[in-house]
Scaffold this motif. Structure first.
Motif, PDB file in Angstrom:
ATOM      1  N   VAL A   1       0.869  -0.929   0.123  1.00 53.20           N
ATOM      2  CA  VAL A   1       0.131   0.172  -0.277  1.00 53.20           C
ATOM      3  C   VAL A   1       1.537   1.342   0.163  1.00 53.20           C
ATOM      4  O   VAL A   1       1.078   2.499  -0.467  1.00 53.20           O
ATOM      5  N   ARG A   2       1.911   0.909   0.589  1.00 56.40           N
ATOM      6  CA  ARG A   2       2.451   2.067   0.913  1.00 56.40           C
ATOM      7  C   ARG A   2       3.244   2.734  -0.431  1.00 56.40           C
ATOM      8  O   ARG A   2       3.208   4.104  -0.990  1.00 56.40           O
ATOM      9  N   GLU A   3       3.316   1.340  -1.365  1.00 58.33           N
ATOM     10  CA  GLU A   3       4.317   1.927  -2.816  1.00 58.33           C
ATOM     11  C   GLU A   3       3.400   2.298  -3.476  1.00 58.33           C
ATOM     12  O   GLU A   3       3.544   3.089  -4.270  1.00 58.33           O
ATOM     13  N   LEU A   4       2.323   2.124  -3.652  1.00 53.59           N
ATOM     14  CA  LEU A   4       1.040   2.014  -4.429  1.00 53.59           C
ATOM     15  C   LEU A   4       0.421   3.443  -4.247  1.00 53.59           C
ATOM     16  O   LEU A   4       0.011   3.580  -5.346  1.00 53.59           O
ATOM     17  N   LEU A   5      -0.026   4.166  -3.328  1.00 58.92           N
ATOM     18  CA  LEU A   5       0.360   5.207  -2.409  1.00 58.92           C
ATOM     19  C   LEU A   5       1.241   6.072  -3.053  1.00 58.92           C
ATOM     20  O   LEU A   5       1.056   7.367  -3.079  1.00 58.92           O
TER      21      LEU A   5
ATOM     22  N   ASP B   1       8.332   8.457   0.357  1.00 55.23           N
ATOM     23  CA  ASP B   1       9.337   9.625   1.159  1.00 55.23           C
ATOM     24  C   ASP B   1       8.562  10.359   2.265  1.00 55.23           C
ATOM     25  O   ASP B   1       8.642  10.979   2.329  1.00 55.23           O
ATOM     26  N   VAL B   2       7.027   9.265   2.212  1.00 57.73           N
ATOM     27  CA  VAL B   2       6.195  10.109   3.240  1.00 57.73           C
ATOM     28  C   VAL B   2       6.664   9.465   4.792  1.00 57.73           C
ATOM     29  O   VAL B   2       6.421  10.116   6.042  1.00 57.73           O
ATOM     30  N   ILE B   3       6.977   7.897   4.858  1.00 58.90           N
ATOM     31  CA  ILE B   3       6.491   7.444   5.388  1.00 58.90           C
ATOM     32  C   ILE B   3       7.813   6.479   5.355  1.00 58.90           C
ATOM     33  O   ILE B   3       7.877   6.170   4.625  1.00 58.90           O
ATOM     34  N   GLY B   4       9.048   6.262   6.269  1.00 58.45           N
ATOM     35  CA  GLY B   4      10.063   5.066   5.842  1.00 58.45           C
ATOM     36  C   GLY B   4       9.658   4.279   6.499  1.00 58.45           C
ATOM     37  O   GLY B   4       8.582   3.435   7.063  1.00 58.45           O
TER      38      GLY B   4
ATOM     39  N   ALA C   1       4.948  -3.176  -7.782  1.00 59.67           N
ATOM     40  CA  ALA C   1       3.741  -2.522  -5.559  1.00 59.67           C
ATOM     41  C   ALA C   1       3.716  -3.759  -5.135  1.00 59.67           C
ATOM     42  O   ALA C   1       4.416  -4.678  -4.326  1.00 59.67           O
ATOM     43  N   PHE C   2       3.412  -5.197  -5.929  1.00 59.33           N
ATOM     44  CA  PHE C   2       2.917  -6.437  -5.351  1.00 59.33           C
ATOM     45  C   PHE C   2       4.549  -7.092  -5.382  1.00 59.33           C
ATOM     46  O   PHE C   2       4.949  -7.540  -4.488  1.00 59.33           O
ATOM     47  N   ARG C   3       4.994  -6.853  -7.050  1.00 61.25           N
ATOM     48  CA  ARG C   3       6.448  -8.108  -7.187  1.00 61.25           C
ATOM     49  C   ARG C   3       7.778  -7.455  -6.264  1.00 61.25           C
ATOM     50  O   ARG C   3       8.021  -8.384  -6.126  1.00 61.25           O
ATOM     51  N   ASP C   4       7.784  -6.248  -6.105  1.00 62.13           N
ATOM     52  CA  ASP C   4       8.810  -5.610  -5.436  1.00 62.13           C
ATOM     53  C   ASP C   4       8.877  -5.986  -4.239  1.00 62.13           C
ATOM     54  O   ASP C   4      10.152  -5.935  -3.313  1.00 62.13           O
ATOM     55  N   THR C   5       7.622  -6.576  -3.667  1.00 66.70           N
ATOM     56  CA  THR C   5       8.094  -6.663  -1.643  1.00 66.70           C
ATOM     57  C   THR C   5       7.338  -8.073  -1.859  1.00 66.70           C
ATOM     58  O   THR C   5       7.815  -8.644  -0.404  1.00 66.70           O
TER      59      THR C   5
END
Length: 298
Positions: A54-58, A62-65, A260-264
């Motif tokens: 979700v962090r990547e999709l959105l 750079d907002v949340i570490g 976002a799915f593949r990279d995680t």
């Protein structure tokens, strides 16, 4: 992995309650602010991968570490390779005990640290992704998907509840059962839920709620990604594989094709965590080879 506290007298696995459930919200003690929060996650953990996706999709990188923990866990809990650059902690347990010195449960991911308050705000994994989708909406990237649209929330919540009990947590109830009755009940529920999802996707819809990607897809994917690699054998969910469900398998690959799915999704972390850490059901710690599955197939 000691699960005695989470095993009922009839052999059923009863997942521990989330200890930290404060909200990140405007007007509260933990308001949403860029740079204030750090998510602690593991590529191995399906609950944590949700937050990473979700962090990547959105577009909130750079907002949340994020701090990624080692996939191998011992009695001290999840280890932070090289030490946490935010808190200096070597183990996630240090953050739990800094927030609640009397804490005695499992140290779970994902969890969120408030740099300003210097404490854990939440390890409430169902709420963490919803918070990213709602409280952090002002910082979503242009063109980011609306994963929790107001018009669909009731439908999303209902499906999420079904998927959690039957599948997300269902595989754990099967894998950690200590009685035949508890196992039979859980594994039946797992495949009933997979059947429900297979039927739902058989009408040609690309995602669970139609044409748009939602929170339900994120929650379902992280269990599907681990199904054939771990849950099918390690958790004794052996009636059928994911690849034996044509619509679900096509759907899982469709999601995997999204960065976002593949990279995680790290199958090495996933397999090493489950097979090495969960010595209660795999005492040798041997990590099996396979399965040979092409997630990039069209």
């Amino acid at each position: 992995m000691d699960l005695k506290r989470e095993t009922a007298t009839d052999g059923r696995f009863v997942r521990q309650a989330n200890r930290f459930t404060d909200l990140i919200e405007e007007g509260g003690p933990h308001p949403p602010e860029p740079g204030r929060y750090q998510i602690y996650a593991s590529y191995a953990c399906p609950w944590a991968q949700r937050a990473l996706i979700v962090r990547e999709l959105l577009g909130l990188q750079d907002v949340i570490g994020v701090t990624i923990v080692d996939p191998i866990r011992d009695e001290r809990g999840w280890r932070v390779p090289g030490g946490d650059p935010v808190t200096g902690a070597e183990f996630l347990s240090e953050l739990y005990l800094a927030t609640d010195p009397g804490y005695q449960g499992r140290y779970t991911v994902p969890c969120v640290w408030d740099r300003t308050a210097e404490r854990l705000v939440t390890n409430d994994y169902p709420q963490i992704t919803l918070t990213l989708e709602t409280a952090f909406a002002p910082w979503h990237a242009e063109g980011a998907p609306d994963l929790y649209p107001a018009a669909l929330r009731e439908e999303i919540d209902a499906l999420n509840d079904t998927v959690f009990h039957g599948l997300n947590n269902g595989v754990y109830k099967a894998g950690f059962a200590t009685s035949q009755e508890a196992y039979d009940e859980a594994v039946t529920g797992v495949f009933a839920t997979l059947g429900l999802l297979e039927e739902r996707l058989s009408d040609g819809r690309p995602y669970l709620h139609g044409e748009a990607l939602t929170e339900s897809d994120v929650r379902t994917y992280t269990t599907l990604a681990r199904f054939d690699a771990v849950y099918h054998a390690h958790f004794k969910c052996g009636i059928r594989r994911l690849v034996d469900h044509p619509a679900l398998w096509a759907y899982a690959r469709r999601l995997y094709a999204i960065p976002a799915f593949r990279d995680t999704t790290d199958f090495d972390h996933i397999k090493r965590h489950y097979y090495v850490t969960q010595t209660n059901i795999n005492p040798t710690g041997i990590v099996p080879q396979g399965p040979d599955i092409d997630w990039t197939a069209p």
